[in-house]
Design a protein around this motif. Structure first.
Motif, PDB file in Angstrom:
ATOM      1  N   ALA A 191     -27.601   0.330   3.735  1.00 24.51           N
ATOM      2  CA  ALA A 191     -26.635   0.480   2.639  1.00 24.51           C
ATOM      3  C   ALA A 191     -26.896   1.824   1.974  1.00 24.51           C
ATOM      4  N   TYR A 192     -25.886   2.690   1.954  1.00 27.43           N
ATOM      5  CA  TYR A 192     -26.078   4.055   1.470  1.00 27.43           C
ATOM      6  C   TYR A 192     -25.188   4.353   0.270  1.00 27.43           C
ATOM      7  N   LYS A 193     -25.714   5.184  -0.628  1.00 29.86           N
ATOM      8  CA  LYS A 193     -24.982   5.449  -1.868  1.00 29.86           C
ATOM      9  C   LYS A 193     -23.787   6.375  -1.642  1.00 29.86           C
ATOM     10  N   TYR A 194     -23.943   7.371  -0.762  1.00 29.92           N
ATOM     11  CA  TYR A 194     -22.864   8.355  -0.578  1.00 29.92           C
ATOM     12  C   TYR A 194     -22.258   8.198   0.812  1.00 29.92           C
ATOM     13  N   GLU A 195     -20.981   7.883   0.829  1.00 31.47           N
ATOM     14  CA  GLU A 195     -20.326   7.597   2.103  1.00 31.47           C
ATOM     15  C   GLU A 195     -20.378   8.789   3.058  1.00 31.47           C
ATOM     16  N   GLY A 196     -20.774   8.543   4.247  1.00 33.63           N
ATOM     17  CA  GLY A 196     -20.777   9.579   5.282  1.00 33.63           C
ATOM     18  C   GLY A 196     -21.988  10.495   5.242  1.00 33.63           C
ATOM     19  N   ALA A 197     -22.831  10.346   4.205  1.00 32.47           N
ATOM     20  CA  ALA A 197     -23.942  11.293   4.030  1.00 32.47           C
ATOM     21  C   ALA A 197     -24.887  11.323   5.235  1.00 32.47           C
ATOM     22  N   CYS A 198     -25.024  10.188   5.905  1.00 32.19           N
ATOM     23  CA  CYS A 198     -25.977  10.123   7.024  1.00 32.19           C
ATOM     24  C   CYS A 198     -25.272  10.066   8.377  1.00 32.19           C
ATOM     25  N   ASN A 199     -23.944  10.232   8.373  1.00 28.18           N
ATOM     26  CA  ASN A 199     -23.199  10.037   9.633  1.00 28.18           C
ATOM     27  C   ASN A 199     -23.171  11.256  10.538  1.00 28.18           C
ATOM     28  N   ARG A 200     -23.567  12.389  10.029  1.00 23.50           N
ATOM     29  CA  ARG A 200     -23.555  13.636  10.792  1.00 23.50           C
ATOM     30  C   ARG A 200     -22.149  13.995  11.286  1.00 23.50           C
ATOM     31  N   GLU A 242     -49.475  28.826  -8.319  1.00 24.41           N
ATOM     32  CA  GLU A 242     -48.520  28.794  -9.433  1.00 24.41           C
ATOM     33  C   GLU A 242     -47.464  27.707  -9.261  1.00 24.41           C
ATOM     34  N   PHE A 243     -47.584  26.904  -8.185  1.00 27.33           N
ATOM     35  CA  PHE A 243     -46.532  25.930  -7.887  1.00 27.33           C
ATOM     36  C   PHE A 243     -46.323  24.937  -9.028  1.00 27.33           C
ATOM     37  N   GLU A 244     -45.082  24.714  -9.408  1.00 29.67           N
ATOM     38  CA  GLU A 244     -44.794  23.643 -10.364  1.00 29.67           C
ATOM     39  C   GLU A 244     -43.509  22.934  -9.959  1.00 29.67           C
ATOM     40  N   LEU A 245     -43.436  21.669 -10.355  1.00 33.59           N
ATOM     41  CA  LEU A 245     -42.277  20.859  -9.970  1.00 33.59           C
ATOM     42  C   LEU A 245     -41.190  20.994 -11.017  1.00 33.59           C
ATOM     43  N   GLU A 246     -39.963  21.159 -10.547  1.00 30.34           N
ATOM     44  CA  GLU A 246     -38.837  21.253 -11.478  1.00 30.34           C
ATOM     45  C   GLU A 246     -37.898  20.088 -11.225  1.00 30.34           C
ATOM     46  N   ASP A 247     -37.449  19.491 -12.308  1.00 24.24           N
ATOM     47  CA  ASP A 247     -36.543  18.345 -12.208  1.00 24.24           C
ATOM     48  C   ASP A 247     -35.115  18.888 -12.286  1.00 24.24           C
ATOM     49  N   VAL A 248     -34.659  19.516 -11.215  1.00 30.43           N
ATOM     50  CA  VAL A 248     -33.372  20.230 -11.265  1.00 30.43           C
ATOM     51  C   VAL A 248     -32.514  19.901 -10.044  1.00 30.43           C
ATOM     52  N   PHE A 249     -31.203  20.140 -10.176  1.00 29.48           N
ATOM     53  CA  PHE A 249     -30.308  20.076  -9.013  1.00 29.48           C
ATOM     54  C   PHE A 249     -30.501  21.361  -8.211  1.00 29.48           C
ATOM     55  N   ARG A 250     -30.612  21.207  -6.907  1.00 30.19           N
ATOM     56  CA  ARG A 250     -30.757  22.382  -6.044  1.00 30.19           C
ATOM     57  C   ARG A 250     -29.572  22.450  -5.086  1.00 30.19           C
ATOM     58  N   PRO A 251     -29.120  23.679  -4.769  1.00 29.74           N
ATOM     59  CA  PRO A 251     -28.030  23.784  -3.804  1.00 29.74           C
ATOM     60  C   PRO A 251     -28.487  23.358  -2.413  1.00 29.74           C
ATOM     61  N   CYS A 252     -27.614  22.672  -1.685  1.00 33.79           N
ATOM     62  CA  CYS A 252     -27.925  22.261  -0.315  1.00 33.79           C
ATOM     63  C   CYS A 252     -26.655  22.435   0.504  1.00 33.79           C
ATOM     64  N   ASP A 253     -26.771  22.907   1.721  1.00 35.43           N
ATOM     65  CA  ASP A 253     -25.558  22.961   2.549  1.00 35.43           C
ATOM     66  C   ASP A 253     -25.689  22.060   3.786  1.00 35.43           C
ATOM     67  N   TRP A 254     -26.444  20.980   3.614  1.00 40.66           N
ATOM     68  CA  TRP A 254     -26.610  20.029   4.714  1.00 40.66           C
ATOM     69  C   TRP A 254     -26.105  18.633   4.369  1.00 40.66           C
ATOM     70  N   PHE A 255     -25.324  18.504   3.292  1.00 40.00           N
ATOM     71  CA  PHE A 255     -24.832  17.175   2.926  1.00 40.00           C
ATOM     72  C   PHE A 255     -23.953  16.659   4.069  1.00 40.00           C
ATOM     73  N   GLY A 256     -24.229  15.440   4.516  1.00 45.62           N
ATOM     74  CA  GLY A 256     -23.561  14.906   5.714  1.00 45.62           C
ATOM     75  C   GLY A 256     -24.575  14.745   6.840  1.00 45.62           C
ATOM     76  N   HIS A 257     -25.723  15.452   6.698  1.00 45.39           N
ATOM     77  CA  HIS A 257     -26.823  15.350   7.671  1.00 45.39           C
ATOM     78  C   HIS A 257     -28.078  14.900   6.927  1.00 45.39           C
ATOM     79  N   CYS A 258     -27.895  13.999   5.973  1.00 49.95           N
ATOM     80  CA  CYS A 258     -29.016  13.500   5.179  1.00 49.95           C
ATOM     81  C   CYS A 258     -29.762  12.434   5.967  1.00 49.95           C
ATOM     82  N   ASN A 259     -31.035  12.235   5.644  1.00 48.09           N
ATOM     83  CA  ASN A 259     -31.805  11.171   6.291  1.00 48.09           C
ATOM     84  C   ASN A 259     -31.595   9.865   5.520  1.00 48.09           C
TER      85      ASN A 259
END
Ligand code: SF4
Ligand code: SF4
Length: 285
Positions: A191-200, A242-259
């Motif tokens: 059961a997936y939240k975003y339709e088609g996100a994992c369908n490739r 210097e690594f630190e974690l940011e709680d931010v939205f990041r751009p992605c161009d792979w939506f549709g090929h999500c795991n």
């Protein structure tokens, strides 16, 4: 060296100690699209140094996983030398020597207040023997470890899993089932939240925000499981001082090929249903 503080919104911290496995299950989620195991390792000392910079909460452990995390040659060293205030969980197929483990690791190292076991053994009937698995888990349980078994409800193995659950229950072992995620017989299960996100079936740009810290076997940090398994660009490295974690939205161009691990509607660490690892917005071609 800066502390690495886990944002309050994070629900899961995964360290993929070894993206390598002694088995090769047909439905392994690490291989969902083009994923491949690469067998790279960082020394135990290196990991302990990095892990000891992490500041987390009592209810948010670092989960050592893979592949199979015990394939890391310094697996036990890492368990025994990471600062005690950092809670540790393990996801494993328990193909390690349990007698040696019991001799060298104290159960308290892997114990915390939680509605589920700290050592979560995956049972894969395709490649594992049930008798041996139950025996090993029983030994660990008798030695005081918080341990349970999880079986994937793959359509081919459902009945075997339920039988195994019944046998484990009679022995006093906590055996839980989990939903099968992935492809079988030309259908995508889960059961997936975003339709088609994992369908490739499409590839779109979007903004994506995670609630998980995903650390790969060489210390690189990824936006999501999909990026790790597919070898996409990391967002940083845990070994960067210097690594630190940011709680931010990041751009992605792979939506549709999500795991599936990232998009699946699941239970969070409080065992509440309805949680999804990532939030996606502004998807466009
Ligand atoms: S045991 Fe787990 S990590 Fe290893 S191949 Fe099977 S599903 Fe994948
Ligand atoms: S949109 Fe999918 S592939 Fe992209 S970062 Fe989010 S989960 Fe990963």
């Amino acid at each position: 060296m800066k502390d690495i503080v886990i944002p309050k919104t994070y629900n899961y911290v995964a360290l993929f100690l070894a993206l390598d496995c002694n088995y090769r299950c047909s439905y392994c989620i690490n291989y969902f699209e083009n994923g491949r195991f690469n067998g790279e390792f960082i020394s135990g000392e290196g990991w302990v140094g990095a892990l000891n910079r992490i500041v987390s909460r009592d209810d948010l452990p670092i989960t050592l996983q893979g592949g199979e995390p015990s394939l890391h040659k310094d697996f036990i060293y890492i368990l025994n030398n990471t600062k005690p205030e950092l809670k540790i969980d393990i996801l494993t197929n328990i193909q390690f020597d349990v007698d040696e483990f019991i001799k060298l690791v104290k159960p308290e190292r892997l114990r915390r207040k939680s509605p589920y076991a700290s050592i979560r053994v995956s049972y894969h009937p395709e490649v594992m023997r049930l008798d041996e698995t139950l025996l090993k888990v029983m030994k660990m349980q008798d030695a005081g470890f918080s341990i349970g078994i999880w079986g994937v409800m793959h359509p081919l193995y459902k009945d075997i899993i339920l039988e195994a659950q019944d046998r484990a229950g009679k022995m006093g072992i906590d055996f839980r089932t989990k939903e099968f995620l992935g492809d079988y017989d030309n259908s995508l299960y889960g059961a997936y939240k975003y339709e088609g996100a994992c369908n490739r079936g499409f590839r779109k740009k979007c903004l994506c925000k995670t609630t998980e810290l995903i650390i790969g076997p060489t210390g690189l940090v990824y936006r999501c499981h999909g990026d790790l398994y597919e070898g996409r660009k990391p967002v940083g490295s845990i070994f960067d001082t210097e690594f630190e974690l940011e709680d931010v939205f990041r751009p992605c161009d792979w939506f549709g090929h999500c795991n599936p691990c990232d998009i699946k509607v699941k239970t969070n660490r409080f065992q509440q249903f309805g949680h999804t690892s990532v939030e996606v917005k502004d998807a466009q071609n």
